[in-house]
Each structure stands twice: as C-alpha cells, then as structure tokens.
Write a protein that holds these residues in place. Structure first.
Motif, PDB file in Angstrom:
ATOM      1  N   TRP A   1     118.975 -52.205 -26.280  1.00  0.00           N
ATOM      2  CA  TRP A   1     119.904 -52.014 -25.150  1.00  0.00           C
ATOM      3  C   TRP A   1     121.250 -51.299 -25.844  1.00  0.00           C
ATOM      4  O   TRP A   1     121.741 -51.836 -26.787  1.00  0.00           O
ATOM      5  CB  TRP A   1     120.288 -53.336 -24.583  1.00  0.00           C
ATOM      6  CG  TRP A   1     119.117 -53.703 -23.877  1.00  0.00           C
ATOM      7  CD1 TRP A   1     118.133 -54.556 -23.861  1.00  0.00           C
ATOM      8  CD2 TRP A   1     118.707 -53.296 -22.490  1.00  0.00           C
ATOM      9  NE1 TRP A   1     117.193 -54.838 -23.023  1.00  0.00           N
ATOM     10  CE2 TRP A   1     117.447 -53.815 -22.155  1.00  0.00           C
ATOM     11  CE3 TRP A   1     119.438 -52.384 -21.559  1.00  0.00           C
ATOM     12  CZ2 TRP A   1     116.925 -53.647 -20.829  1.00  0.00           C
ATOM     13  CZ3 TRP A   1     118.606 -52.233 -20.453  1.00  0.00           C
ATOM     14  CH2 TRP A   1     117.588 -52.867 -20.217  1.00  0.00           C
ATOM     15  N   THR A   2     121.822 -50.240 -25.063  1.00  0.00           N
ATOM     16  CA  THR A   2     122.805 -49.561 -25.796  1.00  0.00           C
ATOM     17  C   THR A   2     123.833 -49.359 -24.443  1.00  0.00           C
ATOM     18  O   THR A   2     123.712 -49.212 -23.365  1.00  0.00           O
ATOM     19  CB  THR A   2     122.230 -48.116 -25.961  1.00  0.00           C
ATOM     20  OG1 THR A   2     121.129 -48.328 -26.882  1.00  0.00           O
ATOM     21  CG2 THR A   2     123.488 -47.103 -26.597  1.00  0.00           C
ATOM     22  N   ALA A   3     125.148 -49.650 -25.088  1.00  0.00           N
ATOM     23  CA  ALA A   3     126.274 -49.272 -24.285  1.00  0.00           C
ATOM     24  C   ALA A   3     126.283 -48.128 -23.507  1.00  0.00           C
ATOM     25  O   ALA A   3     126.121 -47.105 -24.061  1.00  0.00           O
ATOM     26  CB  ALA A   3     127.449 -49.940 -25.082  1.00  0.00           C
ATOM     27  N   PRO A   4     126.908 -48.000 -22.271  1.00  0.00           N
ATOM     28  CA  PRO A   4     127.254 -46.846 -21.523  1.00  0.00           C
ATOM     29  C   PRO A   4     128.122 -46.016 -22.381  1.00  0.00           C
ATOM     30  O   PRO A   4     127.893 -44.831 -22.372  1.00  0.00           O
ATOM     31  CB  PRO A   4     127.779 -47.274 -20.211  1.00  0.00           C
ATOM     32  CG  PRO A   4     127.243 -48.754 -20.059  1.00  0.00           C
ATOM     33  CD  PRO A   4     127.114 -49.388 -21.333  1.00  0.00           C
TER      34      PRO A   4
ATOM     35  N   ALA B   1     129.069 -40.942 -24.807  1.00  0.00           N
ATOM     36  CA  ALA B   1     129.601 -39.902 -26.096  1.00  0.00           C
ATOM     37  C   ALA B   1     128.729 -39.048 -26.635  1.00  0.00           C
ATOM     38  O   ALA B   1     129.012 -38.214 -27.058  1.00  0.00           O
ATOM     39  CB  ALA B   1     130.223 -41.401 -26.997  1.00  0.00           C
ATOM     40  N   ALA B   2     127.287 -39.460 -26.616  1.00  0.00           N
ATOM     41  CA  ALA B   2     126.601 -38.603 -27.162  1.00  0.00           C
ATOM     42  C   ALA B   2     125.765 -37.231 -26.204  1.00  0.00           C
ATOM     43  O   ALA B   2     125.051 -36.660 -26.395  1.00  0.00           O
ATOM     44  CB  ALA B   2     125.107 -39.429 -27.376  1.00  0.00           C
TER      45      ALA B   2
ATOM     46  N   LEU C   1     114.846 -37.929 -21.369  1.00  0.00           N
ATOM     47  CA  LEU C   1     115.347 -37.778 -22.841  1.00  0.00           C
ATOM     48  C   LEU C   1     114.674 -37.170 -23.832  1.00  0.00           C
ATOM     49  O   LEU C   1     113.449 -37.792 -24.173  1.00  0.00           O
ATOM     50  CB  LEU C   1     115.863 -39.025 -23.060  1.00  0.00           C
ATOM     51  CG  LEU C   1     116.956 -39.255 -24.098  1.00  0.00           C
ATOM     52  CD1 LEU C   1     118.281 -38.170 -23.818  1.00  0.00           C
ATOM     53  CD2 LEU C   1     117.453 -40.725 -24.502  1.00  0.00           C
ATOM     54  N   ASP C   2     114.963 -36.113 -24.435  1.00  0.00           N
ATOM     55  CA  ASP C   2     114.495 -35.488 -25.574  1.00  0.00           C
ATOM     56  C   ASP C   2     114.294 -36.649 -26.844  1.00  0.00           C
ATOM     57  O   ASP C   2     115.365 -37.322 -27.294  1.00  0.00           O
ATOM     58  CB  ASP C   2     115.285 -34.321 -26.383  1.00  0.00           C
ATOM     59  CG  ASP C   2     114.589 -33.771 -27.352  1.00  0.00           C
ATOM     60  OD1 ASP C   2     114.911 -34.225 -28.515  1.00  0.00           O
ATOM     61  OD2 ASP C   2     114.097 -32.833 -27.041  1.00  0.00           O
TER      62      ASP C   2
ATOM     63  N   GLU D   1     117.219 -39.279 -28.626  1.00  0.00           N
ATOM     64  CA  GLU D   1     116.822 -40.716 -28.518  1.00  0.00           C
ATOM     65  C   GLU D   1     117.182 -41.156 -29.829  1.00  0.00           C
ATOM     66  O   GLU D   1     117.997 -42.078 -30.269  1.00  0.00           O
ATOM     67  CB  GLU D   1     115.686 -41.138 -27.942  1.00  0.00           C
ATOM     68  CG  GLU D   1     115.416 -42.464 -27.650  1.00  0.00           C
ATOM     69  CD  GLU D   1     114.242 -42.975 -27.221  1.00  0.00           C
ATOM     70  OE1 GLU D   1     114.030 -44.055 -26.603  1.00  0.00           O
ATOM     71  OE2 GLU D   1     113.196 -42.221 -27.407  1.00  0.00           O
ATOM     72  N   ALA D   2     116.342 -40.661 -30.642  1.00  0.00           N
ATOM     73  CA  ALA D   2     116.354 -41.237 -32.243  1.00  0.00           C
ATOM     74  C   ALA D   2     118.000 -41.142 -32.742  1.00  0.00           C
ATOM     75  O   ALA D   2     118.142 -42.021 -33.533  1.00  0.00           O
ATOM     76  CB  ALA D   2     115.506 -40.246 -32.850  1.00  0.00           C
TER      77      ALA D   2
END
Length: 326
Positions: free
Chosen positions: A238-241, A246-247, A315-316, A320-321
């Motif tokens: 789980w990753t913050a918005p 930002a990515a 998503l590529d 993602e990595a």
C-alpha cells in the motif's frame, strides 16, 4: 418483452442481451457483426455510422430499445427518430460525466440527477454523452437516461478490472494505491442491465444515477478480493497517493479505477443514487463481480478484448518496481 439492443455484442449491451434471453424475452440486437452474438438473439446487421446503415431497422416493433452508444450523438438521434412510434420505451446508457465538474471548487457536493450539467458544446466524452441524451429525445416517447459511472464485470472491454486481475495473478510485490479504505462507487454491467430491463417493463422515465451506493466497496477490499480470487500470489504494497503522484503515475489510466482523495474522487465516487435504488437498482457484492470476471477471463484464448476508442490501461512493471524500490 420484445427487446431491441443497439449494440448487444460488447460489454453493457451484451449484458442486456444475455439477461433478456435468460428471462425468456424476445431479443434482437443491431450491430456490425464484428463479435460473436449472444446465443438465442436475433441479429440485424448494419453500421449506424454509414449512410443508410440503419436500414435493417426500418421494419419491426419492440417493447423497449436500449442504446449504449458512446460517441457522436448524431447516430443516437437518427436511431431514436427512426424508431419513433415503433417501440414503447427507449433507454439511453449515458454517464455521470454529464455533470459539471468545477476543478477549482473548494468542495464537491453529492450530486443528484438535478445537478448542473456540462455545456452543450463540451468536447470529448462528457459532451458526447450529454448530446446523446438530448438526441435520444427524438424518440418522442418514454425515455430513460441511465447515467452510469465506473462499470465493471464480465466482458469488460475497457480493461480496468481485467488489468488488475492479471497483475495480481502475476503476483509478487504489487503497488496498491492508497489509502486502503478509499471508497469506490461502480456498477456491475449485469446489475445495470437488470435495472434497464426492469425500468422498461415498469415504464420508468427520466435520468438516474445508476451506480452502487458510495462506499459499496473500497480500494482495499477490491484488491484483496482480486488477489484471493486469482490465487493469492500478490504481495500488496500500500502506497500513499503523494508517492504515486510524485512518480508521475497517471490515476485512472495507469492505475485503473483509482483516483487520489480529493474533489475528482468525490465527483466520481460519491454520487447520490437514492432515486435509482428507489426505482429498483440492486448491486451485487464485489466478490461476485471479481470472481465472475476472473472466470470469464480464464475462458478466453486470446486475453481480454480492448475497445479501440479507449486508451490501454495499466502500469509499466519498471515504473512499478522503481516506486516500490525494487
């Protein structure tokens, strides 16, 4: 009922045709014949965008017509005009995108069917759907406007839920866009189909927001269920918005179904659906939608279909990595 589906071999139209056949209705579909038809329907072939392309519809009468067209409104008006007086009811599958969205507003209210609409000359999908609603008035009889939102379920040809199912089946560390409890509002195409046919039988008219209640599921529940259904191979990270944005990751397209918390999320996932539920809309649990979509995907020899007029989502793996620090 005698049902005419303008379309009937793709996603929503197919769900309508399948349900009509299952209920014992007399179902006719009109389309270009590019996909295999639903068993048990009568097929009328034609290209509604071509000159004279509606010729196969010049004869016949029906109790209800369902039109799922999502591009230029001229063809909606042409079909509605041609069928005037020869059908008892007309449903046009529209979109909640027809409501005006003010990106500069401090807060977005829970929009009902009386909310302000986009301008008549609005470009793109929202404008096409609004113009489609107005063009459908050429039918001159009982008209229902089904303003759907996010549509999921078997035969989806946009790729949103199919992409997530494929990604989770592949497994490993998986970027899961947070927050975990982010509410989602959507409709299974089969529940939309049931609403359309039941409303036609009842003679229901007017605009309806045809999606689940706000918070019918969450991003967390959707991805956890999808992970379980596809074999439990994924490690959801789980990753913050803020990290995702930002990515440079594009919400909705690169991470299907997901929008970060904020006005646009509220606009799309917090609609007022009391009128549709009072008129009979019912929405199945997310587990059923996910399970049935996965079963359908596994039955396909060549993967999920993809509409040519919609962007390819997902998503590529390298991006993602990178975000996950792998």
């Amino acid at each position: 009922m005698r049902i005419l589906v303008l379309g009937g071999s793709g996603f929503v139209g197919r769900a309508v045709a399948e349900l009509g056949v299952a209920r014992g209705d007399d179902v006719t579909v009109f389309n270009r014949g590019l996909r295999s038809p639903v068993a048990g329907v009568r097929v009328l072939a034609g290209d509604r965008t071509a000159t004279g392309g509606l010729g196969a519809l010049r004869d016949g009468t029906w109790d209800t017509v369902v039109d799922t067209w999502s591009a230029g409104a001229e063809v909606v008006g042409a079909a509605a005009e041609l069928l005037k007086g020869r059908a008892g009811h007309f449903s046009y599958v529209s979109s909640r995108s027809v409501y005006h969205y003010d990106e500069n507003a401090a807060a977005v209210p829970r929009l009902n069917e009386d909310a302000p609409l986009v301008a008549g000359d609005e470009p793109g999908y929202a404008g096409d759907k609004l113009r489609g609603e107005r063009a459908a008035e050429a039918f001159g009889g009982p008209l229902l406007l089904a303003r759907a939102g996010l549509i999921l379920g078997p035969h989806e040809d946009i790729g949103r839920l199919p992409w997530w199912l494929g990604r989770l089946h592949r497994g490993g560390p998986t970027l899961a866009p947070g927050p975990y409890d982010l509410p989602l509002q959507y409709v299974d195409a089969r529940d939309l189909a049931a609403f359309l046919l039941d409303a036609a039988a009842a003679g229901t008219t007017g605009p309806f927001n045809v999606v689940s209640e706000p918070g019918h599921t969450t991003m967390g529940e959707l991805l956890e269920v999808a992970g379980q259904v596809t074999g439990g191979h994924a490690d959801l990270r789980w990753t913050a918005p803020e990290t995702i944005l930002a990515a440079g990751i594009e919400p909705w397209i690169q991470l299907p179904c997901w929008l970060p918390p904020g006005p646009l999320h509220t606009f799309l996932h917090d609609g007022d659906v009391r009128r549709a539920f009072a008129a009979g809309l019912r929405c199945r649990p997310v587990h059923e939608t996910v399970t049935d979509t996965w079963a359908w995907l596994q039955s396909l020899p060549g993967g999920a279909p993809q509409r040519a007029d919609r962007p390819v989502v997902g998503l590529d793996p390298k991006i993602e990595a990178d975000v996950l620090g792998l």
